[in-house]
Design a protein around this motif. Structure first.
Motif, PDB file in Angstrom:
ATOM      1  N   ARG A 283      -8.642 -43.141   7.080  1.00  0.00           N
ATOM      2  CA  ARG A 283      -8.415 -42.915   5.660  1.00  0.00           C
ATOM      3  C   ARG A 283      -9.715 -42.885   4.864  1.00  0.00           C
ATOM      4  NH1 ARG A 283      -3.016 -43.259   4.855  1.00  0.00           N
ATOM      5  NH2 ARG A 283      -1.813 -44.425   6.404  1.00  0.00           N
ATOM      6  N   ASN A 284     -10.781 -43.409   5.446  1.00  0.00           N
ATOM      7  CA  ASN A 284     -12.068 -43.428   4.751  1.00  0.00           C
ATOM      8  C   ASN A 284     -12.990 -42.301   5.189  1.00  0.00           C
ATOM      9  OD1 ASN A 284     -11.306 -45.801   3.405  1.00  0.00           O
ATOM     10  ND2 ASN A 284     -12.049 -47.094   5.078  1.00  0.00           N
ATOM     11  N   LEU A 285     -12.521 -41.451   6.092  1.00  0.00           N
ATOM     12  CA  LEU A 285     -13.362 -40.363   6.562  1.00  0.00           C
ATOM     13  C   LEU A 285     -13.444 -39.253   5.533  1.00  0.00           C
ATOM     14  CD1 LEU A 285     -12.342 -40.006  10.321  1.00  0.00           C
ATOM     15  CD2 LEU A 285     -14.350 -41.123   9.394  1.00  0.00           C
ATOM     16  N   SER A 286     -14.592 -38.601   5.491  1.00  0.00           N
ATOM     17  CA  SER A 286     -14.749 -37.421   4.644  1.00  0.00           C
ATOM     18  C   SER A 286     -13.987 -36.248   5.258  1.00  0.00           C
ATOM     19  CB  SER A 286     -16.227 -37.075   4.522  1.00  0.00           C
ATOM     20  OG  SER A 286     -16.761 -36.710   5.788  1.00  0.00           O
ATOM     21  N   PRO A 287     -13.746 -35.204   4.484  1.00  0.00           N
ATOM     22  CA  PRO A 287     -13.045 -34.036   5.066  1.00  0.00           C
ATOM     23  C   PRO A 287     -13.727 -33.485   6.306  1.00  0.00           C
ATOM     24  CG  PRO A 287     -13.113 -33.861   2.675  1.00  0.00           C
ATOM     25  CD  PRO A 287     -13.961 -35.051   3.039  1.00  0.00           C
ATOM     26  N   GLN A 288     -15.062 -33.436   6.291  1.00  0.00           N
ATOM     27  CA  GLN A 288     -15.760 -32.924   7.462  1.00  0.00           C
ATOM     28  C   GLN A 288     -15.561 -33.827   8.673  1.00  0.00           C
ATOM     29  OE1 GLN A 288     -19.965 -32.551   6.927  1.00  0.00           O
ATOM     30  NE2 GLN A 288     -20.311 -31.583   8.918  1.00  0.00           N
ATOM     31  N   SER A 289     -15.689 -35.137   8.474  1.00  0.00           N
ATOM     32  CA  SER A 289     -15.510 -36.068   9.588  1.00  0.00           C
ATOM     33  C   SER A 289     -14.076 -36.064  10.084  1.00  0.00           C
ATOM     34  CB  SER A 289     -15.910 -37.478   9.147  1.00  0.00           C
ATOM     35  OG  SER A 289     -17.269 -37.513   8.744  1.00  0.00           O
ATOM     36  N   LEU A 290     -13.125 -35.924   9.177  1.00  0.00           N
ATOM     37  CA  LEU A 290     -11.722 -35.901   9.581  1.00  0.00           C
ATOM     38  C   LEU A 290     -11.412 -34.658  10.405  1.00  0.00           C
ATOM     39  CD1 LEU A 290      -8.941 -37.216   9.429  1.00  0.00           C
ATOM     40  CD2 LEU A 290      -8.561 -36.000   7.285  1.00  0.00           C
TER      41      LEU A 290
ATOM     42  N   CYS B  44      -3.662 -38.109   6.547  1.00  0.00           N
ATOM     43  CA  CYS B  44      -4.925 -38.019   5.813  1.00  0.00           C
ATOM     44  C   CYS B  44      -5.306 -36.565   5.552  1.00  0.00           C
ATOM     45  CB  CYS B  44      -6.032 -38.722   6.590  1.00  0.00           C
ATOM     46  SG  CYS B  44      -5.813 -40.508   6.762  1.00  0.00           S
ATOM     47  N   ALA B  45      -5.037 -35.706   6.514  1.00  0.00           N
ATOM     48  CA  ALA B  45      -5.350 -34.283   6.316  1.00  0.00           C
ATOM     49  C   ALA B  45      -4.508 -33.691   5.189  1.00  0.00           C
ATOM     50  CB  ALA B  45      -5.119 -33.525   7.620  1.00  0.00           C
TER      51      ALA B  45
ATOM     52  N   ALA C 210      -6.999 -30.030  -0.461  1.00  0.00           N
ATOM     53  CA  ALA C 210      -7.792 -29.292  -1.446  1.00  0.00           C
ATOM     54  C   ALA C 210      -9.289 -29.450  -1.216  1.00  0.00           C
ATOM     55  CB  ALA C 210      -7.427 -29.760  -2.853  1.00  0.00           C
ATOM     56  N   ALA C 211      -9.694 -30.478  -0.475  1.00  0.00           N
ATOM     57  CA  ALA C 211     -11.121 -30.730  -0.281  1.00  0.00           C
ATOM     58  C   ALA C 211     -11.694 -30.035   0.943  1.00  0.00           C
ATOM     59  CB  ALA C 211     -11.376 -32.234  -0.178  1.00  0.00           C
ATOM     60  N   PHE C 212     -10.854 -29.486   1.806  1.00  0.00           N
ATOM     61  CA  PHE C 212     -11.335 -28.850   3.029  1.00  0.00           C
ATOM     62  C   PHE C 212     -11.970 -27.506   2.708  1.00  0.00           C
ATOM     63  CE2 PHE C 212      -8.048 -31.514   5.220  1.00  0.00           C
ATOM     64  CZ  PHE C 212      -8.934 -32.214   6.013  1.00  0.00           C
TER      65      PHE C 212
ATOM     66  N   GLN D 296     -13.345 -26.032   7.882  1.00  0.00           N
ATOM     67  CA  GLN D 296     -12.704 -27.308   8.192  1.00  0.00           C
ATOM     68  C   GLN D 296     -11.190 -27.167   8.235  1.00  0.00           C
ATOM     69  OE1 GLN D 296     -14.222 -29.725   5.039  1.00  0.00           O
ATOM     70  NE2 GLN D 296     -16.310 -29.797   5.866  1.00  0.00           N
ATOM     71  N   LEU D 297     -10.639 -26.379   7.327  1.00  0.00           N
ATOM     72  CA  LEU D 297      -9.192 -26.178   7.309  1.00  0.00           C
ATOM     73  C   LEU D 297      -8.725 -25.480   8.577  1.00  0.00           C
ATOM     74  CD1 LEU D 297      -6.661 -26.569   5.576  1.00  0.00           C
ATOM     75  CD2 LEU D 297      -7.113 -24.346   4.532  1.00  0.00           C
ATOM     76  N   ALA D 298      -9.478 -24.493   9.017  1.00  0.00           N
ATOM     77  CA  ALA D 298      -9.123 -23.807  10.261  1.00  0.00           C
ATOM     78  C   ALA D 298      -9.183 -24.753  11.445  1.00  0.00           C
ATOM     79  CB  ALA D 298     -10.061 -22.619  10.484  1.00  0.00           C
TER      80      ALA D 298
END
Length: 1306
Positions: A669-676, A700-701, A706-708, A712-714
């Motif tokens: 839950r604390n990961l950034s979008p890139q790390s997730l 979490c994803a 909206a932040a991906f 990253q979304l792909a």
């Protein structure tokens, strides 16, 4: 590491000479009075302290022997260089300068050291007298430096420090004084060249570096808050650098431990003040600071900073790189030694971002290595002469001097270059190839450290010079070589071979394993985990090897981090090993717990027995407990690898699962979008994971959609689809973003999103899918092969056909890069285009041509690839030539045993539809299907049987397959759909197979239940199948009535008309069939004639129900279907069918019958004629046009053999006058009669006896057409045109004697 090749006189020294008249800071402070002294002390507190402790010149200096103080003449700095040719005169001058009352300044010190470095007379020589004179001069120079050290300017300090170290000075008091004086100045007071010389002196002096000097370097190379953080944590900067040097052994000299703070050094309070000052310090102009700095000094500064563990800030590194790349005096002016030092420094500082500098350094090194190779290739005399002639020029040309150094490259330098490129992940092919070629002849001379470094670099880069690795592997196999390796070097060697996917040979792998076993107690956790994992990657499967390390792992498992635990878990789960371990029996429980200090063993101790024996614990229990203890600091990938290993072992420790779930809730839950996105991608690559972990990651994803970014979304969408984890919201959002922002997605990202949508059946609206296609179409020509095949597969799986221009562009893009496709990509592309209804013949032809051009390509096709390729060709209506089909059939034969039911069915279906009958492949398919029918779905089973029946395949395995299908139909009749059931019955009929009553009864009962919902097509297929089975049964009965058993009839099938015992003519077969049918319906007279006639295959009630359903569907019945239905009803002996379609038909039936006789194709006409002859009813409205059309059959027309057999039977049953109305050609009459007889003989044996009976068309199947001789075709052609009877196996019987048909022909 000394940098003696650099120029002796720096810019700072020259400036000092020009500023000789300027007083030093100390002299200026005395002249300024008390106020000036106070200002200096306020600015430089350490300098003031040093000044207070320094003895006065009057009390310490002594005049030179024989020289009176009032007679001392002044000496200018320039005179020192004139005196440098005479060591005695130079020493006397230095003594005069050190005398009390002399006018010595810092300029004299700089000039003296410049002269000492430039004059050969002041260098120690072999002659004892010269060596003693030079040493006396150095002693005097050292004394002069000690007296004037506080007067030196910053850059002068750096120059003097470097000169003193180069001269071999080792006076601890003087070195300490130089360090104190250097710390008295701020970092901004030094120029880049001056700081480089100072740093080099600190790194090379061999004495401990004070904390003040380290802080000076940190503050000088950092900027703002970044520098404050570096100053506040010096130990964190020093420790990684020292560990890196110790591990990689890239530099033999290491920085000495730090000194304790001394009286005059800055303590903790000044350090905190300095941190606060740096935080408020303005940004520095690094470009101006490095302006004019020669590349040699840039290399010096970076090497020293890396050696001392002081990492410059990013802005400083970029400015240094720009200064080193200045045109005209850039990297080409550096010696090879300096270039290697610079490359080593960049690797140690992890400066991967300086790509222009990396490329420049590696290019320079590559050029010099290639020049060295070229020199080695020249004849010996030429090389010697060229070297002698160029030495003088190189002495004055720095660039040529650097290139001359290429010939002096040592093996250690080459290994360091390869290691540095590996650390930087910078693979320069030219430099690596040249270094590998140079090292190839020096492998025997490499030490363990050099060999480990070169292997480590190659492993990091994934670069595989096969010859060099083979030579190294051969060297490692020699006795005693690996025994000199350290544990880290053994780990590096195993890592390199595994990373470059190079197998060094079993002997070498065994030698590495033996060396590891011999030193297993010396491994640290990281090296041990790496060795075990790399040995498993090399395919080393010796279980005792891995078990021998368990006693090493278990006692110290508390020292293993998450990464090491993950590696060990992967290794032992790969081989299914979970050994038990317990401390030695002599140890008490308390002693065992104290010795290990491990919570795991403490827990195990609690389970010990009463006599003091410690209970054993398994390896994975210990791994689970240690993972729980270290999970808070674990990386996501490490936790996933551990969980994957436990999953493969079938273990689910509750404590571990609970810890992982709690960790996932907190960490993910604390990961950034890139790390997730990277975490989910890692989960998917591993192929498994904890459900709780995936649930948390998916949630979490969804919260961060909206932040991906598009990439990253792909990655998230692909990962969730790969893991089969339901996340419709994420997938739909990815699809909508792709539709709206297709330009922001790369080809791989777009294909991954579409693949994820198709895999999880999350279809977008047709408008959105079309918008995606329109957005991607302009860029398709630049997409890679995998992206193209994935996009096509996604649209085909989603069952949405994109616009035609999109498909044409996709096919054209694929055709241009066809050679880059993998077999799976080719097959998926063909399958997808065919599923979308796109017939791209040019692309398909290119694929066939590519397979012919590269014969090895087809060998790379797996069963699924062959299945998809053939299915796509067939579905698209593209028919390859016979040679390609034969080649792909031969490849499929090799993979039949490994194919899935769907693949077997698709291959058989495609070959049947393409009209190609590979007999060996079909026989193997039948042989493989028979024992596996329970694995087949009803569709797969019925369609596989249909394909074999379509080609009328007969062989030894067919009977077993037919019986297996009978059993499946009897056991799961309800699971068969209407079309699958009708196809199965039709296939039995085509193969002349009469099923057992136990299998047919459930099918017929199901038919009566399904009949009201059956359409015209299914009804036609069903009636044809039942009729063919009935015909096969009655042929056998007719053969028995004629006095010959089935085997005897088959044996006489090719014997000729004069054989003893009589023969069964087509007319007799017809009569027997008609009489058996009458007997089954209750005719006593005909029953007596037949004897013991068997019962009908299909009851009259079922047949009448079929007739009734046909009448109901009559408006939807096609012409060709009517002919098949009438022939079927006639074969089944339905009088109701004769009455309702021929004798007294309804207007609709009469009209359809007349239309069929006038317009239907010729095989259907033969079926109509057969039905009329069977029912003895020839309505003129249908018979007259039928007879006229049959009489006009062209001479070159070829009937299929089943049709010829039907025509022969119909003619045998007709009256002479009716046969005369047909007006058939003599050749057609002969062929029809002979084929009918052969069919009767083959049917008497059933499907197994039909092999070679001529089932297929009149010219044979496609496979037969390729193989049959030309003479056989000529005989068949003569038969069709009215010639003598053919002598081939299909129609080699003479006309039967005694029949009315034969008499007419005679």
């Amino acid at each position: 590491m000394e940098m003696a090749a650099c120029s002796r006189l720096p810019a700072a020294a020259g400036a000092g000479l020009q500023r000789a008249a300027v007083p030093s800071p100390l002299t200026w402070a005395h002249a300024a009075g008390p106020t000036g002294r106070r200002r200096l002390r306020q600015r430089h507190r350490p300098l003031a302290a040093a000044d207070a402790t320094m003895p006065s010149l009057d009390s310490t200096a002594s005049a030179a022997p024989g020289v009176q103080q009032h007679d001392v003449p002044p000496i200018s700095p320039g005179e020192l260089s004139d005196l440098a040719h005479d060591a005695a005169a130079f020493t006397a001058a230095l003594h005069r300068l050190a005398a009390p009352g002399s006018t010595c300044t810092e300029a004299h010190v700089v000039a003296a050291w410049t002269a000492q470095q430039a004059s050969p007379a002041l260098q120690p020589r072999d002659s004892p007298a010269q060596q003693a004179a030079a040493l006396q001069a150095l002693v005097a120079l050292e004394e002069l430096t000690r007296r004037q050290v506080v007067a030196l300017l910053p850059d002068q300090l750096g120059f003097v420090f470097r000169c003193y170290v180069l001269a071999g000075g080792a006076s601890k008091p003087l070195l300490a004084s130089l360090q104190k004086a250097a710390c008295s100045w701020a970092g901004e007071d030094y120029s880049a060249a001056g700081l480089a010389e100072l740093a080099w002196g600190l790194a090379s002096c061999g004495q401990p570096v004070s904390d003040g000097c380290r802080r000076l370097l940190q503050t000088a190379l950092q900027d703002g808050r970044e520098g404050a953080a570096a100053v506040s944590m010096p130990s964190r900067q020093q420790q990684p650098a020292q560990q890196n040097r110790a591990q990689q052994q890239a530099q033999p000299a290491q920085a000495a431990p730090e000194d304790r703070p001394q009286a005059g050094a800055a303590g903790p309070p000044p350090q905190q003040d300095e941190v606060h000052q740096m935080q408020g310090r303005p940004q520095r102009d690094w470009q101006a600071w490095f302006g004019g700095t020669p590349p040699s000094r840039v290399s010096l500064l970076l090497w020293s900073a890396a050696h001392l563990g002081c990492r410059p800030c990013e802005s400083c590194l970029e400015a240094a790189a720009a200064a080193a790349l200045v045109q005209g005096r850039g990297l080409s002016s550096l010696s090879t030694k300096s270039l290697l030092a610079l490359l080593w420094a960049l690797a140690t500082l992890r400066a991967e971002q300086l790509q222009p500098l990396l490329r420049g350094v590696s290019q320079q090194l590559a050029d010099r290595m290639e020049a060295c190779l070229a020199g080695m290739a020249q004849p010996h005399g030429v090389a010697a002469g060229s070297g002698a002639s160029s030495s003088a020029v190189a002495a004055t040309d720095p660039a040529k001097s650097g290139r001359r150094g290429a010939g002096q490259l040592t093996s250690s330098q080459l290994c360091t270059a390869v290691w540095a490129c590996g650390q930087l992940r910078h693979a320069d092919p030219a430099m690596l190839a040249a270094a590998s070629a140079l090292l190839l002849n020096r492998v025997e001379d490499l030490g363990p450290g050099d060999m480990a470094r070169v292997l480590g670099g190659l492993g990091q880069l994934g670069y595989c010079p096969a010859q060099l690795l083979e030579a190294i592997a051969a060297c490692l196999q020699k006795p005693g070589v690996l025994s000199r390796f350290t544990t880290r070097q053994l780990a590096m060697a195993s890592f390199a071979f595994a990373s470059v996917d190079f197998f060094p040979g079993q002997v070498c792998v065994d030698a590495i394993a033996d060396a590891c076993l011999a030193r297993r107690d010396e491994f640290d956790p990281r090296a041990l985990s790496h060795v075990l994992w790399n040995m498993s990657r090399l395919g080393f499967v010796d279980e005792p090897f891995y078990l021998a390390f368990v006693p090493v792992i278990m006692p110290g498992i508390q020292r293993y981090g998450p990464a090491e635990l993950a590696d060990i878990a992967r290794v032992y789960s790969r081989y299914g090993l979970n050994p038990e371990w317990a401390p030695p029996a002599a140890d008490t429980p308390a002693a065992a717990a104290a010795a290990t200090g491990s919570a795991i063993h403490s827990a195990a101790v609690g389970a010990s027995s009463g006599d003091g024996a410690v209970a054993a614990t398994t390896l994975f229990d210990a791994l689970a407990a240690q993972t729980v203890a270290r999970i808070q600091g674990a990386d996501v990938q490490d936790v996933l690898r551990i969980m994957t290993a436990f999953h493969e072992m079938g273990l689910q420790p509750e404590e571990l699962l609970a810890a992982v779930e709690g960790w996932a809730d907190q960490r993910l839950r604390n990961l950034s979008p890139q790390s997730l996105s990277l975490a989910l991608w890692s989960f998917a690559r591993m192929g498994s994971g904890s459900p709780k972990l995936l649930e948390t990651a998916a949630a979490c994803a969804e919260q961060q959609l909206a932040a991906f970014t598009p990439g990253q979304l792909a990655k998230v969408a692909w990962s969730l689809a790969k893991l089969r984890w339901p996340a419709p919201r994420v997938l739909r959002h990815a699809g909508v973003q792709l539709a709206e922002r297709s330009a922001a997605f790369s080809d791989k990202e777009a294909s991954n999103v579409l693949w994820a949508l198709a895999s999880e059946a999350e279809a977008l609206s047709p408008e959105q899918l079309d918008r995606i296609a329109q957005g991607l179409e302009p860029r398709l020509r630049g997409f890679g092969p995998q992206s193209l095949s994935n996009i096509a597969w996604a649209y085909a799986t989603l069952r949405h056909k994109p616009p035609a221009p999109f498909l044409r562009t996709l096919g054209a893009a694929a055709e241009r890069q066809l050679r880059a496709f993998e077999p799976q990509g080719l097959s998926l592309l063909v399958w997808s285009l065919a599923s979308l209804g796109c017939r791209h013949n040019r692309l398909f032809s290119s694929i066939v041509a590519l397979c012919r051009e590269r014969p090895g390509l087809l060998r790379q096709f797996e069963g699924q690839n062959i299945s998809n390729l053939l299915w796509g060709f067939c579905r698209a209506g593209f028919c390859p030539d016979d040679s390609f089909l034969q080649d792909i059939a031969e490849e499929a034969e090799l993979r039949v045993c490994d194919m899935k039911p769907q693949e077997l069915f698709n291959i058989a279906w495609a070959f049947a539809q393409l009209g190609h009958h590979p007999r060996r492949l079909f026989e193997l398919i039948a042989w493989e299907t028979a024992p596996r029918t329970f694995d087949f779905s009803t569709q797969e089973l019925s369609n596989t049987l249909w394909a074999l029946a379509k080609c009328r395949h007969t062989g030894p395995s067919m009977l077993a397959l037919l019986h297996a299908v009978e059993r499946e139909l009897a056991s799961r009749e309800a699971a068969f759909e209407d079309r699958h059931l009708t196809i199965t019955l039709w296939s039995w009929g085509q193969l002349s197979h009469v099923p057992a009553a136990a299998a047919l009864a459930p099918a017929l009962q199901g038919l009566q239940r399904r009949l009201p919902g059956m359409d015209a097509h299914a009804l036609t297929t069903l009636v044809s199948g039942l009729a063919d089975m009935q015909a096969a049964r009655r042929r056998r009965q007719a053969a028995a009535v004629a006095g010959a058993g089935p085997r005897r009839v088959a044996a006489r099938g090719d014997a000729g008309g004069e054989a003893a015992g009589g023969q069964t003519t087509p007319a007799e077969v017809w009569e027997a069939r008609h009489m058996a049918g009458a007997a089954a319906r209750g005719g006593a007279a005909t029953a007596d004639a037949v004897g013991t006639a068997a019962e009908e295959l299909v009851s009259p009630a079922v047949v009448d129900a079929l007739v009734d359903r046909t009448c109901q569907l009559l408006p939807s019945v096609q012409r060709f279907q009517l002919a098949q239905l009438l022939r079927g009803f006639a074969e089944l002996g339905s009088e109701a069918g004769a009455n309702r379609f021929l004798r007294s038909p309804s207007p609709a039936a009469e009209a359809l019958l007349a239309d069929a006789a006038k317009r239907d194709h010729l095989p259907s006409l033969v079926e109509l004629l057969w039905a009329m002859a069977a029912w003895r009813c020839f309505p003129p409205a249908a018979f007259e046009p039928l007879a006229w059309r049959l009489g006009k059959v062209p001479a070159d027309y070829r009937f299929q053999q089943p049709t010829l057999a039907l025509l022969g039977e119909a003619l045998a049953a007709m009256e002479p006058q009716q046969r005369q109305q047909l007006r058939l050609r003599r050749g057609l009459l002969l062929a029809a009669g002979a084929t009918a007889r052969a069919a009767a003989a083959a049917a008497a044996l059933g499907p197994a006896g039909a092999a070679g009976s001529g089932n297929g068309d009149s010219e044979g199947s496609d496979d037969e057409r390729v193989q049959q001789p030309a003479a056989r075709r000529q005989r068949q052609l003569a038969m069709a045109e009215g010639g003598p009877p053919p002598a081939c196996s299909n129609t080699n019987e003479e006309l039967p004697v005694g029949s009315s048909l034969d008499e007419e022909l005679a």
